[in-house]
Design a protein around this motif. Structure first.
Motif, PDB file in Angstrom:
ATOM      1  N   GLY A 127       6.927 -11.723 140.614  1.00 44.71           N
ATOM      2  CA  GLY A 127       5.788 -12.583 140.932  1.00 44.71           C
ATOM      3  C   GLY A 127       5.739 -12.792 142.433  1.00 44.71           C
ATOM      4  O   GLY A 127       5.712 -11.832 143.196  1.00 44.71           O
ATOM      5  N   ILE A 128       5.737 -14.050 142.878  1.00 46.21           N
ATOM      6  CA  ILE A 128       5.750 -14.343 144.306  1.00 46.21           C
ATOM      7  C   ILE A 128       7.201 -14.239 144.790  1.00 46.21           C
ATOM      8  O   ILE A 128       8.058 -15.012 144.349  1.00 46.21           O
ATOM      9  N   PRO A 129       7.518 -13.318 145.708  1.00 48.71           N
ATOM     10  CA  PRO A 129       8.902 -13.175 146.155  1.00 48.71           C
ATOM     11  C   PRO A 129       9.315 -14.329 147.066  1.00 48.71           C
ATOM     12  O   PRO A 129       8.461 -15.037 147.618  1.00 48.71           O
ATOM     13  N   PRO A 130      10.625 -14.537 147.259  1.00 49.58           N
ATOM     14  CA  PRO A 130      11.094 -15.673 148.062  1.00 49.58           C
ATOM     15  C   PRO A 130      10.495 -15.731 149.461  1.00 49.58           C
ATOM     16  O   PRO A 130      10.183 -16.812 149.961  1.00 49.58           O
ATOM     17  N   GLU A 131      10.302 -14.572 150.096  1.00 46.79           N
ATOM     18  CA  GLU A 131       9.788 -14.573 151.471  1.00 46.79           C
ATOM     19  C   GLU A 131       8.314 -14.962 151.559  1.00 46.79           C
ATOM     20  O   GLU A 131       7.794 -15.193 152.658  1.00 46.79           O
ATOM     21  N   ALA A 132       7.638 -15.071 150.412  1.00 49.75           N
ATOM     22  CA  ALA A 132       6.222 -15.455 150.404  1.00 49.75           C
ATOM     23  C   ALA A 132       6.010 -16.877 149.884  1.00 49.75           C
ATOM     24  O   ALA A 132       4.879 -17.282 149.625  1.00 49.75           O
ATOM     25  N   ARG A 133       7.097 -17.640 149.745  1.00 52.38           N
ATOM     26  CA  ARG A 133       6.969 -19.027 149.265  1.00 52.38           C
ATOM     27  C   ARG A 133       7.925 -19.937 150.028  1.00 52.38           C
ATOM     28  O   ARG A 133       8.928 -19.483 150.582  1.00 52.38           O
TER      29      ARG A 133
END
Length: 240
Positions: A142-148
């Motif tokens: 889904g949303i990876p750590p670097e995008a959240r």
């Protein structure tokens, strides 16, 4: 008559068939005729935008889509509150090219996360680069750590800024793989699930575009990845 009989399920037999599948097939059959009348075909489509009134219809829509495109175009799929004909649940917008006269067409693969759905990262044709709409996802988690933002430190950073950075970093790689760059983007469409995020998004945007492309920014009812918040769709010039 509005929606013709061949584009809807029979009210006497509502479980024989699917409205979204019937409407998608009806549209693509018409677009096939349009492209053939222009001396082209669906095989020469390089860019698509799809608008759905219900993103829950996407999987059934994509089943039909795969039947019409052996090599799929770059594509964006966007949720919308409505379309101009009553009971229409899908609208499809295509860009293609007429083959011949030395026209070359190249599929672009940069190594960024590959989509789950039936579309291509980008196409280079006729001196232009047509990129698929990019979402802030690795298509695995889904949303990876670097995008959240970090849930333990939610006030260090901003979800919309991180997602915008993630998308534009990927699009930068796409354009570089096509022999181009973000400096050669001429047209952009940005879809936001919350227009209150615009100012923060625009702060990041300015860091990537010295000379900004023409741009449309649109509110959307939803995107195909949970919590995505934003999708970015670019067209650019190949080379200098």
């Amino acid at each position: 008559t509005g929606i013709p009989p061949e584009a809807r399920t029979d009210p006497a037999f509502p479980y024989y068939g699917s409205d979204i599948k019937n409407q998608t097939a009806y549209i693509l059959n018409n677009l096939k005729k349009t492209l053939e009348a222009a001396g082209s075909s669906l095989d020469h489509v390089v860019k698509a935008q799809v608008f759905l009134t219900d993103l829950n219809d996407f999987d059934a829509f994509d089943e039909v889509w795969k039947q019409y495109f052996k090599v799929p175009p770059a594509r964006s799929t966007i949720g919308t509150t409505g379309l101009l004909v009553v009971d229409t649940i899908v609208e499809i917008d295509l860009i293609g090219y007429v083959p011949g006269n030395g026209m070359t067409c190249e599929a672009i693969k940069s190594g960024i996360p590959a989509p789950l759905a039936h579309y291509t990262e980008a196409w280079k044709v006729g001196g232009l680069v047509f990129a698929a709409g990019q979402l802030p996802t690795d298509f695995k988690t889904g949303i990876p750590p670097e995008a959240r933002t970090d849930p333990a430190f939610p006030y260090y950073g901003s979800d919309i800024k991180k997602r915008t950075h993630y998308i534009l970093d990927n699009l930068k790689k796409t354009f570089e793989a096509a022999g181009s760059s973000l400096d050669h983007v001429v047209k952009a469409q940005v879809f936001l699930t919350d227009l209150n995020d615009f100012n923060a998004f625009d702060e990041v945007w300015k860091q990537y575009f010295k000379v900004p492309p023409a741009r449309s920014t649109i509110g959307t009812t939803g995107l195909l990845v949970k919590d995505a918040m934003i999708e970015v769709d670019l067209i650019g010039v190949a080379g200098s």
